[in-house]
Structure formats: C-alpha cells, structure tokens
Design an enzyme around this catalytic site. Structure first.
Site, mmCIF file in Angstrom:
data_model
loop_
_atom_site.group_PDB
_atom_site.id
_atom_site.type_symbol
_atom_site.label_atom_id
_atom_site.label_comp_id
_atom_site.label_asym_id
_atom_site.label_seq_id
_atom_site.Cartn_x
_atom_site.Cartn_y
_atom_site.Cartn_z
ATOM 1 N N LYS A 111 42.260 -21.448 19.127
ATOM 2 C CA LYS A 111 43.563 -21.209 19.754
ATOM 3 C C LYS A 111 43.512 -21.350 21.270
ATOM 4 C CE LYS A 111 45.903 -18.437 16.278
ATOM 5 N NZ LYS A 111 46.734 -17.228 16.028
ATOM 6 N N LYS A 194 46.756 -27.956 6.715
ATOM 7 C CA LYS A 194 47.400 -26.791 6.136
ATOM 8 C C LYS A 194 48.878 -26.748 6.523
ATOM 9 C CE LYS A 194 46.574 -21.804 5.654
ATOM 10 N NZ LYS A 194 45.759 -20.669 6.141
ATOM 11 N N LYS A 197 53.901 -23.364 10.253
ATOM 12 C CA LYS A 197 55.183 -23.259 10.935
ATOM 13 C C LYS A 197 55.115 -23.850 12.339
ATOM 14 C CE LYS A 197 53.928 -18.400 11.495
ATOM 15 N NZ LYS A 197 54.256 -17.054 10.990
#
Length: 342
Positions: A111, A194, A197
């Site tokens: 991240k 995957k 959103k």
C-alpha cells in the site's frame, strides 16, 4: 465461550467478492458462536477519507450487513470508532509489538509503494490496531482471507508476548476461520486480479447495490476466452481446477467458481452441467442466478439507505453492546500492565 470478530473498511460499495468471500459466511457464523461484526472506520483513516463520504460509506456497509442477513438482534454491528477500547488497547499493544515484526508486513509495503516515507504512521501500525480489534473482545475466532493471514499471525504473536511479558494467560490466541469456495472472487475484466472496489472500471465488479440491469450488463461484458467451457477432466482430485487450467483460462475458472458459490453447490457439479457449452448460454444463466441472489439484498440496502435513522439506531445499539464487552477487558489489561485507576 467461542466469540468471532471480523470487520470491513467503509471505503466504498461492497461487491460480489466481499459478499461471497466474507459476508455470506458471517450470516451462517452468527448462529454458531457469539458474533461481533465491525465497520472499521479507524482503519479506513490510514488513507485520507473525505469526511462526509466516510460517514456515508459507514452506513452503506451496515446496510449491506443487515440486507445480507446479519441480524442485529443476534450479532453485534457497530463502527469501530464508537468503542474507544480499540484505540486505547492499541497503544498498550504498540508497546508490546516489535518494529521488526511490523517491518515484515507485506500489506504495508504494497500500500505504501515506493513512497513509503510519505505513508501515514497509521498505515504502518495498522496491524497492531487490528490486533487490538480482536483482543479487545478476547475473540477466539477470526475469519480471514489470504491477504489477512499475516496480520492474524501478528495478532497471535502480540497476544502471546503480552501474556509472556506479564506472566498471564489473559489474551486467548485467536484462531483463523478460513472461508469455503470462491473466497477469492476475481475481476470480471481480468481473471488474474482480485475483484476490488478500487479498480477504475466499474465493469470489473458486481456491486451489492447493482440492479438486475447492471448485473446483466456487467456479466454480458465479462471477459471470456474463445473456447467452450472446461470440463471434469480439468479438475483435480479435490474437485478444483488444475493449476494449469487456472493459469491458462482464468476468466472461465472465475465465472464457473462464482456460479458454484452463488448456487452454493460443489464446483464439480457446475462444471459437469456446463462442460463444453458456450459462454453465451452460461452467462445468461449466471445472470439469472446472480440477480436472484443479489437483487433482494440490493433492494433492501437501498431501502435502508433511504432511512439513515434506522441504520444509525442499529449502530448505536451495537456500539453500546460492544462497549459492554470491551471496556472491562481493557480495564483488566490496564491493571495487568500497572496503570493506576483513580
């Protein structure tokens, strides 16, 4: 007593992957053990959130939980921030956890990317707050996906070190609950990624609020390959697709796996039913199934979101129940480490 804890970040609409990989399993688990399902808004803040959007997203996740079948009279549903034991216990656990443990966390590296010096401290210590989420309720079981296994292992390490440091067995070591089939639902546009959103394309996912028309359009546009659907010879002895088929035909594998999960049937049965058939026929029947399963959930979510006071009442009651469990546990942990209560 067995107690389960799990949470979802309020960072946008929940999608089919969240439903099949987590929420549907929680609906079943709420009848098997004491269940606490948290909307982890403090975790969401490790990346900047627009305040009004964060509040709305928190309500959307709560609506999804309720619409999918989590009963707030049975399970506890609440926002993480409304039980301050999470943040307070996290500080105690920060003083137990080791920097070397956090440096090994792969999700922070993913991240933070190349600019990790500009990442928030919250993102770095996220796994310790996750440990506090679990240990604040002395939870015995935690549903985890592949991307959270490392964090749960860290929570167990922190609990064990706390117990060892203070000569106690106060915190149980939480056990992972691994989901069943289709816990990894892949993108409709790229079967190697995957479903997420955060994907720029809304066609990559089916949102839990999508209506029948949107579901049909997304599945019609879902990526496929030019070959007929795979067959039983492409499965291994466990009834799952062989690694070489998964690698060569990820979109076919993904769509068949989604069908099996939505139908709650073994993958082998679905492959047998559609072996050698064309994608066009299969997609139509997958669409009918997806609409039948997700349509009522989406409708109930929209009804709830039109009545935010109803959602807030559920969250307020859930927060009160969560505090009643967590605050005595936090106080005992403070006693153990030597903090003075006056």
């Amino acid at each position: 007593m067995n107690r389960i804890f799990s949470g979802v970040q309020p960072t946008g609409n929940l999608h089919l992957g969240n439903y099949l990989g987590a929420v549907r399993n929680w609906v079943r688990m709420q009848h098997e053990m004491e269940s606490i399902f948290c909307i982890v808004d403090l975790h969401a803040m490790t990346m900047w959130q627009e305040p009004a959007a964060l509040r709305q997203a928190t309500r959307e996740v709560a609506a999804a939980f309720i619409a999918a079948g989590i009963d707030p009279k049975n399970a506890i549903i609440f926002p993480q921030s409304q039980c301050r034991a999470h943040a307070q216990l996290a500080w105690l656990l920060n003083c137990v956890a080791r920097v070397g443990w956090l440096n090994r966390m792969t999700q922070f590296k993913d991240k933070a990317g190349k600019d990790r010096e500009n990442a928030s401290v919250g993102l770095y210590t996220y796994p310790v707050l996750m440990a506090a989420d679990i240990l604040a309720y002395q939870a015995t079981h935690v549903p985890v996906g592949e991307d959270q296994k490392q964090h749960l292992e860290l929570a167990r390490d922190i609990a064990q070190k706390f117990n060892n440091d203070y000569g106690t067995d106060f915190f149980p070591l939480p056990n992972p609950v691994i989901g069943g089939p289709a816990t990894r639902v892949m993108s409709l546009r790229d079967g190697t990624k995957k479903m997420s959103k955060s994907d720029a394309s809304d066609y990559s996912r089916i949102n839990m609020t999508d209506d029948a028309e949107a579901i049909a359009l997304k599945l019609r546009k879902a990526k496929t390959d030019p070959h007929p659907l795979p067959g039983l010879a492409d499965l291994d002895e466990k009834g799952q697709f062989k690694a070489e088929i998964d690698a060569a035909r990820p979109e076919a594998v993904n769509l068949l796996s989604i069908y099996a999960a939505l139908a709650d049937r073994p993958l082998m049965e679905i492959v047998r039913d559609y072996e050698g058939r064309e994608f066009s026929v299969f997609k139509k029947e997958l669409t009918d199934l997806a609409v039948a399963v997700l349509g009522p959930i989406g409708s109930e979510m929209k009804r709830l979101l039109d009545n935010p006071g109803e959602i807030d009442a559920v969250l307020g009651q859930g927060a009160s129940r969560a505090r009643a469990i967590a605050e005595p546990i936090l106080q005992k942990a403070e006693d153990i480490v030597g903090l003075l209560h006056v």
